[in-house]
Design a protein around this motif. Structure first.
Motif, mmCIF file in Angstrom:
data_model
loop_
_atom_site.group_PDB
_atom_site.id
_atom_site.type_symbol
_atom_site.label_atom_id
_atom_site.label_comp_id
_atom_site.label_asym_id
_atom_site.label_seq_id
_atom_site.Cartn_x
_atom_site.Cartn_y
_atom_site.Cartn_z
ATOM 1 N N LYS A 1 0.869 -1.091 0.058
ATOM 2 C CA LYS A 1 0.030 0.030 -0.156
ATOM 3 C C LYS A 1 0.858 1.176 -0.012
ATOM 4 O O LYS A 1 0.460 2.304 -0.594
ATOM 5 C CB LYS A 1 -0.961 0.024 1.077
ATOM 6 C CG LYS A 1 -2.153 -0.842 0.908
ATOM 7 C CD LYS A 1 -2.798 -0.981 2.129
ATOM 8 C CE LYS A 1 -4.117 -2.142 1.825
ATOM 9 N NZ LYS A 1 -5.164 -2.422 2.753
ATOM 10 N N ILE A 2 2.001 1.244 0.622
ATOM 11 C CA ILE A 2 3.112 2.333 0.449
ATOM 12 C C ILE A 2 3.362 2.638 -0.849
ATOM 13 O O ILE A 2 3.333 3.750 -1.277
ATOM 14 C CB ILE A 2 4.317 2.006 1.430
ATOM 15 C CG1 ILE A 2 3.691 2.066 3.021
ATOM 16 C CG2 ILE A 2 5.449 3.103 1.167
ATOM 17 C CD1 ILE A 2 5.028 1.576 3.893
ATOM 18 N N GLY A 3 3.772 1.329 -1.592
ATOM 19 C CA GLY A 3 4.327 1.536 -2.932
ATOM 20 C C GLY A 3 3.111 1.889 -4.012
ATOM 21 O O GLY A 3 3.181 2.814 -4.697
ATOM 22 N N PHE A 4 1.632 1.491 -3.486
ATOM 23 C CA PHE A 4 0.802 2.051 -4.195
ATOM 24 C C PHE A 4 0.401 3.374 -4.332
ATOM 25 O O PHE A 4 0.055 4.253 -5.126
ATOM 26 C CB PHE A 4 -0.686 1.151 -3.971
ATOM 27 C CG PHE A 4 -1.657 1.425 -4.963
ATOM 28 C CD1 PHE A 4 -1.903 0.576 -6.156
ATOM 29 C CD2 PHE A 4 -2.766 2.393 -4.417
ATOM 30 C CE1 PHE A 4 -3.011 0.871 -6.874
ATOM 31 C CE2 PHE A 4 -3.802 2.485 -5.536
ATOM 32 C CZ PHE A 4 -3.973 1.731 -6.560
ATOM 33 N N GLY B 1 2.924 9.380 -8.533
ATOM 34 C CA GLY B 1 3.918 9.578 -9.675
ATOM 35 C C GLY B 1 5.259 9.558 -9.338
ATOM 36 O O GLY B 1 5.962 9.559 -10.023
ATOM 37 N N ASP B 2 5.324 9.225 -7.944
ATOM 38 C CA ASP B 2 6.702 9.035 -7.331
ATOM 39 C C ASP B 2 7.232 7.396 -7.630
ATOM 40 O O ASP B 2 7.142 6.587 -6.637
ATOM 41 C CB ASP B 2 6.910 9.271 -5.786
ATOM 42 C CG ASP B 2 8.366 9.297 -5.373
ATOM 43 O OD1 ASP B 2 9.289 8.640 -5.935
ATOM 44 O OD2 ASP B 2 8.430 9.689 -4.511
ATOM 45 N N ALA C 1 8.150 4.243 -5.114
ATOM 46 C CA ALA C 1 7.204 3.109 -5.030
ATOM 47 C C ALA C 1 7.688 1.766 -5.293
ATOM 48 O O ALA C 1 7.501 0.770 -4.823
ATOM 49 C CB ALA C 1 5.938 3.656 -6.255
ATOM 50 N N LEU C 2 8.704 1.851 -6.353
ATOM 51 C CA LEU C 2 9.547 0.574 -6.310
ATOM 52 C C LEU C 2 10.179 0.239 -5.077
ATOM 53 O O LEU C 2 10.394 -1.290 -4.790
ATOM 54 C CB LEU C 2 10.576 0.897 -7.611
ATOM 55 C CG LEU C 2 11.555 -0.095 -7.902
ATOM 56 C CD1 LEU C 2 10.758 -1.359 -8.564
ATOM 57 C CD2 LEU C 2 12.742 0.292 -8.860
#
Length: 741
Positions: free
Chosen positions: A538-541, A547-548, A552-553
């Motif tokens: 969820k942090i990645g999402f 747009g970061d 996200a990766l």
């Protein structure tokens, strides 16, 4: 100074004090003090600045002072208070607002009238009404009772205005407020109204004692007053969050309230309701721009689908007609209605758009009426709810958990516009449902805990309507103009920082698309839950939605370490690499996803895209053809197959696919690319015709067409088109466009 200059300076000083830039704050405060020309305020400012200079000097001299922080905090707080007092007095001289208009009126024509005396008058009037109502129905004087009700309402209205404009307050005012609000001297409806006056007063200028009074309201015996007091207090605490850490008495009061068994739960629930209030504008827009226009368009078609005899004989035919339901499904209205119903079940405000048009009654020109708990016997409704079935209707609308108080008044006032015969008919229908109403009463409409949530939710909706719809709303600080995020109120951290609260609020934000706020909470949770892959997902999402892609990766890779074969995570990692222009890395992850779900069309398409980005068009075609084989009717792969076929020199294959595309639902780019294929095959006239259609579908933007054509020139040359032929074709195309004009 004009009002806007005073307000700007006031908020500039607030900003400097929040950053603890005392010297600069003193400098701007001096501008206000000099404008006021009040020697008491000037002496107070000089005293504060002198104390601050001494503090600085002692620190430079290395003097140890255990009270330094306490003294510094007191100086900052004193600067806040002086800014409030001076800016208020200056604005009072020039502001045309309703607030200062009432203060000037009260000063000129109501001198000597204190809050205490006003409370005494209202107390006597309420007692007189109670005595009048004790008489038997035959002995009651209706006109006298109505007159007493009018007097009480007028006195309550004056009290509302006096409490709202009670700044700065005297010690006697604080005592009067506490006695009136919390000693069971007055009915709950009266106290509930005055709490809103305290809220407006505090939104105008901060007052520590009045905030404490609101918090004390949470200990009242009435759930209505408890929840209204808490709502008001939390709004005020958010608005003035920068100065709250300076108030030791507030911290002590909150510590005491934390001992109350329901306090933490109530704070959390109200916070969630503040989040819901941010949905109101979206829901209103969805109603006005999507649902209602679709239903209006559907109207004529719907009428044709329903037989005349059904319309005349059976009103339920509207619900039973399968063709009607099919039309609703196709138009998307069914899904929209379901979404709104689900939101309503969660307590979202779905009636704002409906009732916003019913706030123009004279009733709502009086500011206090926006905050009244619903009373079916209010004089403004006199005669509206009488007649057959009136008593049952009163019970039903009073008990309704769907409408806030303000909307209940709107609904009842709108009934006054209905002809009396039709109104009596409608009331009769409610009378027929009396047995159902009694059954509802026996079962208690809501459980006690839900009732507390309902009180606060409806009150927040009342507040929202006032700040968004009141005719003079621009004169008020609108707490709903931004997001009321109680996590940014440091003194509330102990109540909201446990993992259960953070997770609940974070999920709430996440589900509603507030990804920045959700991210903040999931980041805090990740510090405690290192092995929870869902949190990192969820942090990645959230980062991806912002747009970061780099952050996200990073989060998705952490989730992958915890759950290495999670299909969703692997796909997200691949997507991030694609957006970061690293197709080779993306490809490796898409191939991993392919092993988990070999026939997933989206994965196959993205593998093809990665090969295209690496200019390996032959390999890309293999995957696009696989998609076309698995889903021959979908047409998802037609465009990439056509373009890649053109790039690898399979022009006839490209032509076949573009013919299929142009027979479906072509866009400007389809005609543009199909023109390239025809040009390369030597079909010049057909190419020009496709190019012309491309320009037409792009609103006649020839400049954009020429720019795109120039970008594709290398591919055209690679396909065998002579560079010298391109300007000739373009000139002929432009001649044709000019001639058609």
């Amino acid at each position: 100074m004009i009002t806007t200059e005073i307000t700007k300076l006031q908020y500039d000083i607030y900003g400097l004090l929040a950053e603890r830039r005392l010297k600069d704050a003193f400098g701007k405060l001096a501008l206000l003090v000099n404008e006021l020309q009040d020697w008491v305020s000037r002496d107070k400012l000089n005293e504060m600045e002198t104390s601050y200079r001494y503090m600085i000097q002692y620190m430079l001299d290395g003097v140890e002072d255990p009270e330094r922080k306490s003294i510094y905090d007191h100086l900052v707080l004193s600067a806040y208070v002086l800014t409030d007092r001076v800016s208020d007095r200056l604005a009072g001289q020039v502001s045309p607002s309703q607030y200062y208009g009432w203060k000037r009126y009260a000063s000129a024509s109501r001198t000597g009238i204190s809050l205490s005396s006003q409370f005494d008058v209202c107390d006597n009037e309420i007692n007189d009404l109670s005595l009048a109502l004790l008489l038997g129905e035959q002995e009651q004087d209706f006109s006298k009772i109505q007159s007493l009700k009018h007097r009480i309402e007028d006195t309550a209205g004056n009290l509302f205005m006096d409490i709202w404009t009670n700044y700065p307050a005297a010690e006697e005012d604080y005592r009067s407020l506490r006695e009136a609000l919390f000693t069971d001297r007055f009915p709950d409806t009266f106290v509930s109204l005055l709490l809103s006056a305290v809220l407006l007063n505090l939104l105008h200028r901060f007052d520590e004692q009045k905030l404490l009074i609101l918090l004390d309201g949470y200990r009242h015996s009435s759930p209505e007053i408890q929840m209204r007091s808490l709502c008001c207090a939390l709004i005020v605490m958010y608005i003035y969050r920068e100065r709250l850490p300076l108030l030791k008495s507030l911290r002590n009061r909150l510590d005491a309230l934390c001992e109350e068994p329901k306090f933490k739960t109530d704070v959390r629930n109200i916070f969630l309701q503040f989040i819901k209030s941010q949905e109101t504008e979206k829901i209103t827009r969805k109603m006005n721009e999507e649902l209602l226009p679709e239903m209006m368009k559907l109207g004529p078609s719907l009428y044709k689908k329903i037989r005349q005899e059904d319309l005349m004989n059976d009103i339920n035919a509207l619900e039973e007609n399968p063709e009607w339901q099919e039309m609703l499904d196709k138009s998307g209205i069914t899904d929209k209605l379901k979404e709104l119903t689900d939101l309503q079940m969660e307590g979202a405000d779905v009636f704002m758009s409906t009732f916003s048009h019913l706030k123009s009654f004279p009733f709502f020109q009086s500011i206090q009426n926006w905050f009244l708990p619903f009373n079916p016997d209010h004089t403004a409704l006199s005669g509206v709810l009488s007649g057959k079935g009136g008593d049952t209707f009163k019970k039903m609308i009073s008990a309704s958990a769907l409408l806030c108080n303000s909307d209940k008044y709107s609904f009842c006032l709108s009934l006054a516009q209905v002809p009396e015969s039709q109104r009596d008919l409608m009331m009769g229908q409610f009378s027929a449902e009396n047995a159902a109403v009694q059954e509802m009463e026996k079962e208690e409409l809501m459980k006690k805990e839900i009732s507390r949530e309902n009180i606060s939710n409806r009150y927040i909706q009342d507040l929202y309507r006032f700040f968004k719809l009141y005719i003079r709303r621009t004169e008020f600080t609108d707490p709903f103009a931004g997001h009321i995020n109680l996590l940014h109120v440091s003194v509330l951290n102990p109540l909201l920082s446990d993992s259960d609260s953070l997770r609940l609020i974070g999920e709430y934000y996440f589900r509603r698309g507030y990804y920045a706020e959700a991210l903040e909470l999931f980041e805090r949770l990740s510090a405690a839950y290192h092995s929870d892959s869902e949190i990192y997902q969820k942090i990645g999402f959230c980062y991806q939605k912002k747009g970061d892609y780099a952050n996200a990766l990073e989060a998705f890779l952490k989730a992958e370490i915890i759950s290495p074969d999670n299909f969703w995570t692997i796909r997200r990692i691949a997507t991030c690499y694609r957006n970061m222009k690293k197709p080779e890395m993306a490809l490796s992850y898409y191939h991993r996803a392919e092993k988990i779900q070999p026939e997933n069309l989206s994965v196959q398409m993205n593998i093809g895209h990665c090969y295209v980005e690496q200019k390996d068009y032959e390999e890309a075609l293999k995957y696009y053809f696989k998609v076309d084989y698995l889903d021959p009717e979908g047409g998802k792969a037609w465009r990439p197959i056509a373009w890649c076929s053109f790039l690898v020199g399979k022009k006839e294959q490209a032509q076949r696919y573009y013919e299929k595309i142009l027979d479906d639902k072509p866009v400007s780019l389809d005609y543009f690319n199909a023109g390239h294929v025809e040009f390369s095959l030597g079909h010049i006239r057909k190419a020009i015709d496709y190019y012309r259609r491309s320009i037409e579908l792009d609103n006649g933007d020839s400049a954009k067409f020429l720019s795109n054509f120039k970008q594709d020139a290398p591919d055209l040359i690679a396909s065998g088109i002579a560079a010298s032929d391109m300007p000739i074709l373009l000139d002929q195309l432009m001649y044709g466009i000019t001639d058609s004009l």
